[in-house]
Design an enzyme around this catalytic site. Structure first.
Site, PDB file in Angstrom:
ATOM      1  CG  HIS A  86      -1.709   3.220   3.827  1.00  0.00           C
ATOM      2  ND1 HIS A  86      -1.069   4.053   2.945  1.00  0.00           N
ATOM      3  CD2 HIS A  86      -1.574   1.953   3.322  1.00  0.00           C
ATOM      4  CE1 HIS A  86      -0.567   3.336   1.941  1.00  0.00           C
ATOM      5  NE2 HIS A  86      -0.868   2.063   2.147  1.00  0.00           N
ATOM      6  CG  ASP A 138      -0.629   6.215   8.478  1.00  0.00           C
ATOM      7  OD1 ASP A 138      -0.985   5.323   7.673  1.00  0.00           O
ATOM      8  OD2 ASP A 138      -0.071   7.267   8.117  1.00  0.00           O
ATOM      9  CG  HIS A 139      -4.194   8.040   6.886  1.00  0.00           C
ATOM     10  ND1 HIS A 139      -4.126   9.388   6.605  1.00  0.00           N
ATOM     11  CD2 HIS A 139      -2.931   7.555   6.719  1.00  0.00           C
ATOM     12  CE1 HIS A 139      -2.885   9.709   6.273  1.00  0.00           C
ATOM     13  NE2 HIS A 139      -2.143   8.607   6.332  1.00  0.00           N
ATOM     14  CG  HIS A 166       1.565  11.839   6.535  1.00  0.00           C
ATOM     15  ND1 HIS A 166       2.631  11.146   6.025  1.00  0.00           N
ATOM     16  CD2 HIS A 166       0.633  10.902   6.829  1.00  0.00           C
ATOM     17  CE1 HIS A 166       2.339   9.851   6.000  1.00  0.00           C
ATOM     18  NE2 HIS A 166       1.138   9.674   6.498  1.00  0.00           N
TER      19      HIS A 166
HETATM   20 ZN   LIG Z   1      -0.127   8.015   6.122  1.00  0.00          ZN
HETATM   21 ZN   LIG Z   2      -0.711   6.266   3.202  1.00  0.00          ZN
END
Ligand SMILES: [Zn+2]
Ligand SMILES: [Zn+2]
Length: 305
Positions: free
Chosen positions: A63, A65-66, A266
């Site tokens: 994803h 955001d990672h 997170h």
């Molecule tokens: Zn995430």
């Molecule tokens: Zn994720």
């Protein structure tokens, strides 16, 4: 030294105070990065972690955001003259993504970057540690990671050694290294003067996930568990649907596993102004919890013998 630095602690949406996911571990001078969200390289600069000692990046899943911080970070290290190879570990898809990172933009990397795909249970062996890949439950192929420091040698019993006639000096060192020595025609074995090996430190990183079995098992007796704590319990339905975890769920897991320190990260943007609900829901079940903040540092000490 084992220092954990939280570079990005936000959920899927970054906020003014929270960058997307990234956690860096400094283990005796070697840097290991767990996830690398957008802006990670600047967070490394702010935290003064350095870059050149970075040996590996462990991506929990792809994803945005990672992983969006990877292309910029690998280019910067090339500009800075890096020569040592860098390995990106992650779930299925890692090889393909790594090839994309390498050719994104007109950059010409001056060092080797390779992608290695791991399956749950796979082990990466480092100099002072192993990293084990954990099966997690998220909406894309995903992994958690357990960083396990190698055991330390057992305690050396000086008095006992002297009692057995061993003189302090090179013979002590030999015994400490696990070799027998001869004193006055008599053999002294290391196990007579050196205790059982002492466990190293363990840090577990869940990545984005529902609470799950593999993370629970890896966390048994762990020093630190860094877990997806996206939501307070009021959002339990959405946490389940979006395949994240609530503070209360993670606290129960941490309690069952007997971890020393739980760190929730997170954090959803809905808690921008107040992480109170997350902290409270966790504390009801498990006292030893921190909600991570960007640039927070955590030194992990050895347990007392
Ligand atoms: Zn995430
Ligand atoms: Zn994720």
């Amino acid at each position: 030294m084992l220092r954990i630095i939280f570079l990005g602690t936000g959920g899927s949406l970054p906020t003014r105070n929270r960058n997307p996911s990234a956690v860096i571990v400094n283990l005796k001078g070697e840097l290991l990065l767990f996830d690398c969200g957008e802006g990670t390289q600047q967070q490394m600069m702010r935290a003064k972690t350095g870059m050149m000692s970075l040996s590996s990046i462990f991506v929990s899943h792809f994803h945005a955001d990672h992983f969006l911080g990877i292309p910029g970070l690998i280019q910067t290290m090339s500009f800075l003259g890096r020569k040592e190879p860098l390995t990106i570990y992650g779930p299925e898809g890692t090889k393909e993504f790594t090839e994309v990172f390498k050719v994104l933009g007109y950059c010409n990397l001056k060092y080797e970057v390779r992608g290695v795909e791991l399956s749950p249970g796979d082990i990466v062996e480092g100099k002072n540690y192993v990293v084990r890949a954990l099966k997690t439950e998220h909406s894309t192929p995903s992994l958690g990671y357990s960083l396990i420091e190698n055991p330390r040698p057992g305690r050396f019993n000086r008095e006992k050694a002297v009692e057995l006639g061993v003189l302090p000096g090179p013979l002590f060192a030999k015994l400490q290294k696990g070799n027998p020595v001869e004193v006055n025609g008599k053999l002294v074995k290391p196990e007579e003067v050196v205790g059982a090996p002492r466990p190293g430190r363990t840090v577990v990183y869940s990545g984005d996930t529902r609470p799950c079995e593999a993370v629970l098992e890896a966390s048994r007796d762990a020093d630190v568990l860094i877990h997806d704590g996206s939501f307070a319990d009021e959002m339990a339905g959405w946490a389940e649907e979006s395949m994240h975890s609530t503070a209360g769920e993670v606290a129960s897991l941490a309690k069952e596993a007997g971890v020393r320190q739980l760190v929730l990260t997170h954090i959803s943007s809905r808690y921008t102004d107040d992480v109170g609900p997350i902290l409270n829901d966790s504390r009801k079940v498990f006292e030893n919890v921190i909600v991570a903040e960007d640039l927070m540092e955590l030194e992990v000490s050895y347990r007392p013998d």
